[in-house]
Design a protein around this motif. Structure first.
Motif, PDB file in Angstrom:
ATOM      1  N   LYS A 109      -4.100  16.928  -3.153  1.00 31.62           N
ATOM      2  CA  LYS A 109      -2.975  15.981  -3.137  1.00 31.62           C
ATOM      3  C   LYS A 109      -2.816  15.384  -1.732  1.00 31.62           C
ATOM      4  O   LYS A 109      -2.596  14.181  -1.574  1.00 31.62           O
ATOM      5  CB  LYS A 109      -1.697  16.696  -3.561  1.00 31.62           C
ATOM      6  N   ASP A 110      -2.932  16.221  -0.699  1.00 34.99           N
ATOM      7  CA  ASP A 110      -2.841  15.753   0.684  1.00 34.99           C
ATOM      8  C   ASP A 110      -3.986  14.795   1.020  1.00 34.99           C
ATOM      9  O   ASP A 110      -3.787  13.792   1.702  1.00 34.99           O
ATOM     10  CB  ASP A 110      -2.878  16.928   1.672  1.00 34.99           C
ATOM     11  N   ILE A 111      -5.185  15.122   0.561  1.00 31.87           N
ATOM     12  CA  ILE A 111      -6.347  14.262   0.806  1.00 31.87           C
ATOM     13  C   ILE A 111      -6.132  12.891   0.176  1.00 31.87           C
ATOM     14  O   ILE A 111      -6.401  11.866   0.802  1.00 31.87           O
ATOM     15  CB  ILE A 111      -7.644  14.928   0.277  1.00 31.87           C
ATOM     16  N   ILE A 112      -5.616  12.874  -1.032  1.00 36.36           N
ATOM     17  CA  ILE A 112      -5.344  11.599  -1.710  1.00 36.36           C
ATOM     18  C   ILE A 112      -4.270  10.831  -0.954  1.00 36.36           C
ATOM     19  O   ILE A 112      -4.419   9.630  -0.699  1.00 36.36           O
ATOM     20  CB  ILE A 112      -4.944  11.838  -3.185  1.00 36.36           C
ATOM     21  N   GLN A 113      -3.180  11.506  -0.573  1.00 37.32           N
ATOM     22  CA  GLN A 113      -2.107  10.837   0.177  1.00 37.32           C
ATOM     23  C   GLN A 113      -2.633  10.301   1.504  1.00 37.32           C
ATOM     24  O   GLN A 113      -2.330   9.171   1.883  1.00 37.32           O
ATOM     25  CB  GLN A 113      -0.940  11.785   0.433  1.00 37.32           C
ATOM     26  N   PHE A 114      -3.420  11.099   2.210  1.00 36.25           N
ATOM     27  CA  PHE A 114      -4.003  10.674   3.483  1.00 36.25           C
ATOM     28  C   PHE A 114      -4.842   9.417   3.291  1.00 36.25           C
ATOM     29  O   PHE A 114      -4.714   8.443   4.036  1.00 36.25           O
ATOM     30  CB  PHE A 114      -4.849  11.800   4.091  1.00 36.25           C
ATOM     31  N   ASN A 115      -5.699   9.426   2.290  1.00 35.75           N
ATOM     32  CA  ASN A 115      -6.599   8.285   2.107  1.00 35.75           C
ATOM     33  C   ASN A 115      -5.888   7.039   1.609  1.00 35.75           C
ATOM     34  O   ASN A 115      -6.223   5.932   2.031  1.00 35.75           O
ATOM     35  CB  ASN A 115      -7.796   8.675   1.243  1.00 35.75           C
ATOM     36  N   ILE A 116      -4.890   7.190   0.770  1.00 29.86           N
ATOM     37  CA  ILE A 116      -4.090   6.020   0.378  1.00 29.86           C
ATOM     38  C   ILE A 116      -3.396   5.457   1.618  1.00 29.86           C
ATOM     39  O   ILE A 116      -3.375   4.241   1.839  1.00 29.86           O
ATOM     40  CB  ILE A 116      -3.076   6.382  -0.722  1.00 29.86           C
ATOM     41  N   SER A 117      -2.860   6.336   2.450  1.00 33.53           N
ATOM     42  CA  SER A 117      -2.159   5.914   3.666  1.00 33.53           C
ATOM     43  C   SER A 117      -3.083   5.164   4.614  1.00 33.53           C
ATOM     44  O   SER A 117      -2.737   4.092   5.120  1.00 33.53           O
ATOM     45  CB  SER A 117      -1.567   7.135   4.389  1.00 33.53           C
ATOM     46  N   GLN A 118      -4.279   5.709   4.860  1.00 31.81           N
ATOM     47  CA  GLN A 118      -5.184   5.061   5.799  1.00 31.81           C
ATOM     48  C   GLN A 118      -5.718   3.749   5.233  1.00 31.81           C
ATOM     49  O   GLN A 118      -5.902   2.790   5.971  1.00 31.81           O
ATOM     50  CB  GLN A 118      -6.298   6.006   6.261  1.00 31.81           C
ATOM     51  N   VAL A 119      -5.927   3.677   3.928  1.00 28.04           N
ATOM     52  CA  VAL A 119      -6.393   2.421   3.322  1.00 28.04           C
ATOM     53  C   VAL A 119      -5.322   1.342   3.480  1.00 28.04           C
ATOM     54  O   VAL A 119      -5.617   0.207   3.869  1.00 28.04           O
ATOM     55  CB  VAL A 119      -6.790   2.615   1.843  1.00 28.04           C
ATOM     56  N   VAL A 120      -4.065   1.684   3.192  1.00 28.71           N
ATOM     57  CA  VAL A 120      -2.962   0.725   3.323  1.00 28.71           C
ATOM     58  C   VAL A 120      -2.846   0.256   4.773  1.00 28.71           C
ATOM     59  O   VAL A 120      -2.787  -0.955   5.048  1.00 28.71           O
ATOM     60  CB  VAL A 120      -1.627   1.341   2.828  1.00 28.71           C
ATOM     61  N   ALA A 121      -2.820   1.196   5.715  1.00 26.77           N
ATOM     62  CA  ALA A 121      -2.675   0.847   7.131  1.00 26.77           C
ATOM     63  C   ALA A 121      -3.822  -0.053   7.600  1.00 26.77           C
ATOM     64  O   ALA A 121      -3.597  -1.073   8.263  1.00 26.77           O
ATOM     65  CB  ALA A 121      -2.609   2.109   7.988  1.00 26.77           C
ATOM     66  N   GLN A 122      -5.034   0.307   7.245  1.00 28.22           N
ATOM     67  CA  GLN A 122      -6.184  -0.463   7.726  1.00 28.22           C
ATOM     68  C   GLN A 122      -6.326  -1.801   7.006  1.00 28.22           C
ATOM     69  O   GLN A 122      -6.715  -2.798   7.616  1.00 28.22           O
ATOM     70  CB  GLN A 122      -7.456   0.375   7.613  1.00 28.22           C
ATOM     71  N   ALA A 123      -6.009  -1.846   5.723  1.00 30.21           N
ATOM     72  CA  ALA A 123      -6.092  -3.117   5.002  1.00 30.21           C
ATOM     73  C   ALA A 123      -5.116  -4.136   5.596  1.00 30.21           C
ATOM     74  O   ALA A 123      -5.479  -5.303   5.825  1.00 30.21           O
ATOM     75  CB  ALA A 123      -5.810  -2.901   3.516  1.00 30.21           C
ATOM     76  N   ILE A 124      -3.902  -3.702   5.884  1.00 31.05           N
ATOM     77  CA  ILE A 124      -2.920  -4.597   6.514  1.00 31.05           C
ATOM     78  C   ILE A 124      -3.367  -4.951   7.928  1.00 31.05           C
ATOM     79  O   ILE A 124      -3.347  -6.124   8.319  1.00 31.05           O
ATOM     80  CB  ILE A 124      -1.513  -3.956   6.527  1.00 31.05           C
TER      81      ILE A 124
END
Length: 184
Positions: A109-124
């Protein structure tokens, strides 16, 4: 460990983190066919530091590390991309606040949250902020900077997803589980 104040430990982490960022950006990056764009392992390390030390440390490591690397490598600082490194480090720190690797946990769950977070931050950051600032500050052509931003963002997302996840997982395994000790 994620504290809002800058403890001595966090200040030291910012200094060491910025230095490691420079070394990784300078010596552990892979050029791409897109001009002035490379695959940067430094962002995986930046993500680790943002998760462990929080958004302020993550942002400052991105800012200082990227600015120093530009100054050393190119003789000048490309501020639009430095701002994005600050943004990415800060946002990963903010968006991963509920991940507690200091407790020895980094679950699926943490890995998924981490990767969603980094994708959002980097995409923006790379898909919007970097190209818009390149156009506003440096009067760069839109097609060029959006191509560079999207290529850099995609490369960084993949790098952080693979190397960053491994780094954080490895770090969590070095920490004691919060309930591993009991009083007799």
């Amino acid at each position: 460990m994620k504290k809002e104040t800058l403890s001595i430990k966090t200040i030291v982490a910012i200094g060491i983190g910025a230095a490691v960022y420079v070394v990784l950006a300078r010596f552990a990056s892979i050029p791409t066919p897109i001009p002035n764009t490379s695959i940067q392992t430094a962002y995986a390390f930046l993500a680790l530091m943002a998760v462990v030390y929080g958004p302020i440390a993550g942002g400052l490591i991105g800012l200082i590390g990227h600015a120093l690397n530009d100054a050393i490598s190119y003789g000048s600082v490309w501020w639009s991309w430095v701002v994005v490194s600050l943004f990415v480090g800060f946002m990963i720190g903010i968006l991963t606040r509920k991940i507690h690797v200091e407790d020895g946990e980094f679950s699926k769950k943490d890995i998924i949250q981490f990767n969603i977070s980094q994708v959002v931050a980097q995409a923006i950051g790379w898909g919007i902020i970097a190209p818009v600032l390149d156009i506003a500050i440096y009067a760069e052509p839109a097609n060029k900077v959006f191509t560079q931003g999207i290529a850099a963002g995609a490369a960084n997302i993949i790098t952080v997803a693979v190397i960053g996840t491994l780094l954080i997982s490895g770090y969590a395994k070095t920490r004691n589980k919060s309930d591993s000790l009991s009083r007799e």
